[in-house]
Design a protein around this motif. Structure first.
Motif, short mmCIF file in Angstrom:
data_model
loop_
_atom_site.label_atom_id
_atom_site.label_comp_id
_atom_site.label_asym_id
_atom_site.label_seq_id
_atom_site.Cartn_x
_atom_site.Cartn_y
_atom_site.Cartn_z
N ASP A 75 6.39 12.82 72.17
CA ASP A 75 6.56 14.28 72.18
C ASP A 75 7.50 14.72 73.29
O ASP A 75 8.25 15.70 73.14
CB ASP A 75 5.20 14.96 72.35
CG ASP A 75 4.25 14.64 71.20
OD1 ASP A 75 4.75 14.43 70.08
OD2 ASP A 75 3.03 14.59 71.44
N LEU A 76 7.47 14.00 74.40
CA LEU A 76 8.34 14.35 75.52
C LEU A 76 9.80 14.12 75.16
O LEU A 76 10.68 14.90 75.57
CB LEU A 76 7.95 13.52 76.74
CG LEU A 76 8.35 14.05 78.12
CD1 LEU A 76 7.84 15.45 78.32
CD2 LEU A 76 7.80 13.13 79.20
N ARG A 77 10.08 13.10 74.39
CA ARG A 77 11.45 12.86 73.93
C ARG A 77 11.92 13.99 73.02
O ARG A 77 13.08 14.43 73.11
CB ARG A 77 11.53 11.52 73.21
CG ARG A 77 11.38 10.30 74.10
CD ARG A 77 11.81 9.03 73.38
NE ARG A 77 11.72 7.86 74.23
CZ ARG A 77 10.72 6.99 74.19
NH1 ARG A 77 9.73 7.16 73.33
NH2 ARG A 77 10.72 5.93 74.99
N ASN A 78 11.04 14.48 72.16
CA ASN A 78 11.40 15.60 71.29
C ASN A 78 11.67 16.87 72.10
O ASN A 78 12.59 17.63 71.78
CB ASN A 78 10.28 15.86 70.28
CG ASN A 78 10.13 14.72 69.29
OD1 ASN A 78 11.09 14.02 68.99
ND2 ASN A 78 8.92 14.55 68.77
N ILE A 79 10.90 17.10 73.14
CA ILE A 79 11.10 18.29 73.99
C ILE A 79 12.46 18.22 74.68
O ILE A 79 13.18 19.23 74.76
CB ILE A 79 9.95 18.40 75.01
CG1 ILE A 79 8.63 18.71 74.29
CG2 ILE A 79 10.25 19.48 76.04
CD1 ILE A 79 7.43 18.70 75.20
N ARG A 96 10.53 21.69 69.52
CA ARG A 96 9.20 22.10 69.95
C ARG A 96 8.19 21.02 69.61
O ARG A 96 8.21 20.43 68.54
CB ARG A 96 8.81 23.42 69.28
CG ARG A 96 7.44 23.96 69.70
CD ARG A 96 7.11 25.23 68.93
NE ARG A 96 5.83 25.75 69.30
CZ ARG A 96 5.63 26.63 70.28
NH1 ARG A 96 6.66 27.08 70.97
NH2 ARG A 96 4.41 27.07 70.56
N SER A 97 7.27 20.78 70.55
CA SER A 97 6.21 19.80 70.35
C SER A 97 4.88 20.44 70.72
O SER A 97 4.61 20.69 71.89
CB SER A 97 6.46 18.55 71.20
OG SER A 97 5.42 17.62 71.04
N GLY A 98 4.07 20.73 69.70
CA GLY A 98 2.81 21.40 69.96
C GLY A 98 3.03 22.81 70.45
O GLY A 98 3.69 23.62 69.79
N SER A 99 2.49 23.12 71.61
CA SER A 99 2.66 24.46 72.20
C SER A 99 3.74 24.49 73.27
O SER A 99 3.89 25.50 73.96
CB SER A 99 1.33 24.92 72.82
OG SER A 99 0.89 24.00 73.80
N VAL A 100 4.50 23.41 73.42
CA VAL A 100 5.55 23.33 74.44
C VAL A 100 6.91 23.43 73.75
O VAL A 100 7.22 22.62 72.86
CB VAL A 100 5.46 22.02 75.24
CG1 VAL A 100 6.53 21.98 76.33
CG2 VAL A 100 4.07 21.88 75.86
#
Length: 224
Positions: free
Chosen positions: A173-177, A182-186
């Motif tokens: 998810d951090l790579r996507n951010i 967007r990843s989840g609520s971030v």
């Protein structure tokens, strides 16, 4: 020791259950971070965690507001409460080049030579106030702010995790951010100057450093 024979707790599923007798030592309850330590206590019979807020995240939103207001007022110094969490976040901000200095002091601003890193003629022999048991509660962190062409270097800070809602970000998810998704609520980081700071097993890191070291963590602060 203190034994609580009857107590009812509300768990994450919204159902109230009576817990088994709990035993706490009086020394634990008298410590300043008793609630933070009690948050890790679980009931082995029911298999649920007690919903006790993480006290280390309570003032994080206030710290972000204080630094944002200091930037708007174009102040050279801003003071925030001294905690281990606030200190680690400030160190991460300084390593990113967003702030100039961090000095632990009291209610009044520290001497200029402590902020500049070299002594001055006026207060060459002035030292930092020592920390004792009587003044440890009044310790504050004095943060030196930076400006470039009358604009603050430190952007708008917002807290992500709250005491009752901790947002953990895994490595995929951090790579996507970092790629702006967007990843989840971030939300994703879409500007080169945006930063996301996380608390990991290896310490406090910026999102790009977390991807480089292949670790995820608890999302704390975002700088736009």
């Amino acid at each position: 020791a203190i034994v609580i024979h009857k107590c009812t707790f509300c768990f994450a599923d919204g159902i109230e259950r009576s817990a088994v007798p709990l035993k706490f030592s009086t020394g634990l309850l008298q410590r300043p971070y008793a609630l933070e330590r009690l948050s890790h206590i679980t009931t082995a019979v029911l298999g649920h965690s007690l919903l006790i807020p993480d006290m280390s995240l309570v003032n994080l939103a206030h710290v972000c507001s204080s630094l944002n207001n200091a930037n708007k007022a174009r102040l050279a110094l801003a003071s925030i409460p001294h905690t281990k969490l606030h200190l680690n976040i400030c160190i991460a901000l300084q390593q990113s080049g967003l702030i100039s200095s961090i000095v632990r002091g009291g209610p009044t601003a520290p001497a200029p030579h402590l902020l500049l890193g070299h002594p001055t003629i006026v207060d060459e022999e002035a030292g930092a106030e020592p920390v004792t048991q009587s003044n440890v509660a009044s310790r504050r962190l004095w943060v030196g702010l930076k400006y470039w062409q009358s604009e603050p270097v430190l952007g708008t800070m917002t807290s992500i995790s709250t005491p009752k809602r901790k947002i953990s970000v895994k490595l995929p998810d951090l790579r996507n951010i970092l790629q702006g998704r967007r990843s989840g609520s971030v939300d994703g980081l879409r500007s080169p100057g945006e930063c996301l700071y996380l608390k990991t097993d290896r310490g406090f890191m910026e999102a790009r450093e977390c991807v480089e070291k292949k670790v995820g963590g608890l999302a704390l602060v975002r700088v736009n």
